[in-house]
Design a protein around this motif. Structure first.
Motif, short mmCIF file in Angstrom:
data_model
loop_
_atom_site.label_atom_id
_atom_site.label_comp_id
_atom_site.label_asym_id
_atom_site.label_seq_id
_atom_site.Cartn_x
_atom_site.Cartn_y
_atom_site.Cartn_z
N ARG A 129 0.84 -1.21 0.00
CA ARG A 129 0.00 0.00 0.00
C ARG A 129 0.87 1.26 0.00
O ARG A 129 0.54 2.25 -0.64
N LYS A 130 2.01 1.19 0.70
CA LYS A 130 2.94 2.33 0.64
C LYS A 130 3.46 2.49 -0.78
O LYS A 130 3.56 3.59 -1.31
N ARG A 131 3.79 1.35 -1.40
CA ARG A 131 4.36 1.40 -2.75
C ARG A 131 3.35 1.97 -3.76
O ARG A 131 3.72 2.66 -4.69
N MET A 132 2.08 1.66 -3.56
CA MET A 132 1.08 2.17 -4.51
C MET A 132 1.01 3.70 -4.45
O MET A 132 0.90 4.37 -5.46
N GLN A 133 1.07 4.25 -3.23
CA GLN A 133 1.06 5.72 -3.11
C GLN A 133 2.29 6.31 -3.78
O GLN A 133 2.21 7.32 -4.49
N THR A 134 3.44 5.67 -3.56
CA THR A 134 4.67 6.16 -4.19
C THR A 134 4.54 6.08 -5.71
O THR A 134 4.94 7.01 -6.44
N GLY A 135 3.97 4.97 -6.19
CA GLY A 135 3.82 4.78 -7.64
C GLY A 135 2.93 5.85 -8.26
O GLY A 135 3.26 6.43 -9.30
N ALA A 136 1.81 6.15 -7.61
CA ALA A 136 0.91 7.18 -8.13
C ALA A 136 1.63 8.53 -8.16
O ALA A 136 1.50 9.31 -9.11
N GLU A 137 2.43 8.79 -7.13
CA GLU A 137 3.17 10.05 -7.06
C GLU A 137 4.20 10.14 -8.20
O GLU A 137 4.37 11.20 -8.82
N LEU A 138 4.85 9.02 -8.50
CA LEU A 138 5.83 9.01 -9.62
C LEU A 138 5.13 9.37 -10.93
O LEU A 138 5.65 10.16 -11.72
N PHE A 139 3.96 8.79 -11.16
CA PHE A 139 3.21 9.11 -12.38
C PHE A 139 2.85 10.60 -12.41
O PHE A 139 3.04 11.28 -13.42
N ARG A 140 2.31 11.09 -11.29
CA ARG A 140 1.89 12.50 -11.24
C ARG A 140 3.06 13.43 -11.56
O ARG A 140 2.94 14.39 -12.29
N LYS A 141 4.23 13.07 -11.02
CA LYS A 141 5.38 13.97 -11.10
C LYS A 141 6.06 13.93 -12.47
O LYS A 141 6.49 14.95 -12.98
N TYR A 142 6.14 12.73 -13.07
CA TYR A 142 7.02 12.60 -14.24
C TYR A 142 6.34 12.32 -15.58
O TYR A 142 6.95 12.47 -16.61
N ILE A 143 5.10 11.84 -15.58
CA ILE A 143 4.54 11.36 -16.86
C ILE A 143 3.38 12.24 -17.32
O ILE A 143 2.37 12.38 -16.61
N PRO A 144 3.52 12.83 -18.52
CA PRO A 144 2.44 13.67 -19.06
C PRO A 144 1.14 12.88 -19.17
O PRO A 144 1.13 11.71 -19.57
#
Ligand SMILES: Cc1cc2nc3c(=O)[nH]c(=O)nc-3n(C[C@H](O)[C@H](O)[C@H](O)COP(=O)(O)OP(=O)(O)OC[C@H]3O[C@@H](n4cnc5c(N)ncnc54)[C@H](O)[C@@H]3O)c2cc1C
Length: 523
Positions: A366-381
């Motif tokens: 569950r921690k990893r999922m939050q991190t993953g969503a944040e990575l998408f928000r930050k880096y992927i158009p």
């Protein structure tokens, strides 16, 4: 049982019966009881209805005067019991198809599912249903063939007709992996499957855990179920374990191992995603890997499967972060602004049957999922305002217990496209393609023996529990294979129960005839 409780439950029962939707469900009568009136049936089977029957086993256990603090001896209890023809444990990918197949043969069939819905890993972890077709697109000149038909195809066709699946959309890129893409709306799949079970006349026990097995010599005689209504016993003639974890088979004393050879996963759906913008970004990096077009939010010709070529095309920070959390970004969708399956993979130090190890993994994922969503928000158009719209209710496994069966499908069988004298369906997908592919874009057969649990007379397994070779399992474990296994084992279990055969006494010709009649394809 207290009289007040009886009166209460009878009142609830009849209230349910007044509602026609509930009527068929709660008023289920096994075939043999059809000629009796309701009162006779309940008298004979020792039950008064769904809740009431099981409720009688709820009571506190009296603490003895002296006990060993390290143990507690549970005293024997008299449990309410019912009798059916076939019990199927696990209403997941294989179990749903299995139960429909069994009930359609005319067997009084019970399906036991731990969660409140059916569908299993197909609606919790996967990406697309791999695969109903042969890999014809990777082999120029090879004929396109739908290898898996029968109830699995009926499920998808029905779902597609109501807008809950993409049918068999052809892959545009990376078709040396799969020739088609069948993406599903997971919520519609749950409902569709539930309705098909109900229509087939399956007695559906959701929110019910298979907690034990009653056996005699080499036969399973019954199963012990636990639900909020209490503990109960179902006796039957044939049993199929579709629990993924092989809980029924393990309780029954089947030979098994726990290879722990895959990462466990929780997968998330991301909402508020501009899929076209995401595609344009990958295309600008020349990094589009997997791609298919189909019906999305009711409109044809839209992207329904998208992923990059490995990790190419993504910013370095994204790739580094994704690696740290085991994130795989290939996804499918049936809706605008939504990507259905982004997976977080995690290796466990021991088998996922260990509760305490799994508890730690549930938190970490569950921690990893939050991190993953944040990575998408930050880096992927296209993901600037994305959020987690869906997660799996608990972690998904690719393998738990591996059950020893009469035949163990080898990787050579898969790659050579071997067929057997007791094939129960044919299959052609390999999850390690293009590295490993079935010869000439053809198919191999799943033999009946691969579903018969070694040394047990009346128990089958279907789903991720078969096939010891990891590379061969990378083919047999996929959803559509699990479904095909389910139709075969459900049909066989019903035929055995109705004709008083053990699983090794069932004439193959009888099974084959029933499968062909139910539209299973052979070559
Ligand atoms: C993350 C992930 C991604 C995947 N991606 C793909 C993909 O893209 N395409 C593909 O084709 N395949 C994919 N697979 C593989 C495939 O989804 C699974 O192998 C397959 O769905 C397993 O089906 P099954 O019937 O064996 O088990 P499941 O579908 O998991 O069904 C088991 C059911 O049994 C129930 N159950 C368990 N124990 C009990 C009990 N004691 N009592 C009652 N009920 C119980 C569970 O709740 C569940 O509903 C993926 C698997 C994972 C984990």
């Amino acid at each position: 049982m207290k009289t007040g409780m009886v009166a209460n439950s009878i009142a609830n029962y009849y209230q349910c019966c007044r509602n026609t939707d509930y009527n068929r469900f709660y008023n289920y009568k096994p075939n043999s009881a059809k000629k009796m009136n309701r009162r006779d049936f309940y008298k004979k089977s020792g039950v008064l209805g769904f809740g009431l029957m099981a409720g009688s086993s709820i009571s506190a256990i009296q603490l003895p005067e002296s006990t060993d603090p390290a143990f507690f001896e549970e005293e024997a209890k008299k449990l309410p019991a019912r009798h059916f023809d076939v019990v199927i444990a696990g209403g997941g990918t294989a179990g749903v198809i299995c139960a429909i197949a069994s009930a359609r043969q005319g067997a009084r069939t019970v399906l036991v599912e731990n969660k409140g819905y059916v569908g299993g890993t197909a609606v919790e972890g996967g990406t697309a249903l791999h695969s109903f077709y042969n890999l014809w697109k990777a082999f120029p000149g090879v004929e396109k063939r739908q290898l898996v038909r029968g109830i699995p195809a009926e499920m998808v066709d029905r779902l597609t007709a109501r807008g809950g699946a993409t049918g068999y959309a052809e892959m545009v890129k990376h078709f040396d992996y799969d020739s088609v893409c069948t993406a599903i709306d997971t919520e519609m799949y749950k409902l569709n499957a539930f309705e098909m079970l109900d229509e087939a006349g399956v007695y559906i026990c959701v929110n019910t855990l298979l907690a034990g097995v009653i056996s005699k010599n080499n036969r399973v005689e019954g199963v012990i179920l636990e639900s909020r209504s209490g503990r109960e016993v179902i006796f039957a003639k044939s049993f199929v374990d579709c629990t993924g974890y092989a809980d029924l088979a393990a309780h029954a004393g089947a030979e098994y191992s726990e290879p722990n050879d895959y990462a466990v996963v929780n997968s998330m759906g991301l909402g508020n995603v501009d899929i076209e913008e995401y595609y344009r970004y990958l295309a600008s990096q020349d990094a589009v890997g997997q791609l298919a077009y189909g019906v999305r939010s009711g409109e044809p010709g839209k992207i329904i499967r998208l992923g990059s070529e490995g990790s190419s095309g993504y910013p370095d920070e994204f790739v580094k972060g994704a690696r740290e959390i085991g994130m795989s970004a290939i996804s499918t969708t049936t809706h605008d602004n939504y990507l259905m399956f982004i997976k977080m993979n995690m290796n466990l130090p021991e088998s996922p049957t260990n509760r305490d190890t799994v508890a730690k993994a549930e938190l970490e994922l569950r921690k990893r999922m939050q991190t993953g969503a944040e990575l998408f928000r930050k880096y992927i158009p296209g993901f600037e305002k994305t959020f987690i719209a869906r997660t799996s209710p608990s972690l998904c496994i690719r393998r738990g217990r591996l059950i020893n069966c009469d035949y163990d499908i080898t990787h050579e069988n898969v790659l050579n496209g071997d067929h057997f004298e007791d094939d129960v369906f044919v299959y052609g997908f390999h999850d390690m393609a293009p590295r490993f592919k079935v010869k000439d874009g053809g198919s191999y057969g799943i033999p009946y023996r691969a579903l018969c649990v070694k040394n047990i007379e009346n128990l089958y397994v279907s789903g991720m529990m078969i096939t010891s070779d990891h590379n061969a399992h990378m083919s047999t474990r996929n959803t559509v294979s699990c479904m095909g296994q389910g139709q075969a084992s459900g049909t066989a279990a019903a035929l055995c129960a109705l004709n008083d055969f053990g699983s090794r006494e069932l004439p193959y010709s009888m099974l084959r005839k029933a499968l062909e009649k139910a539209n299973v394809y052979f070559e």
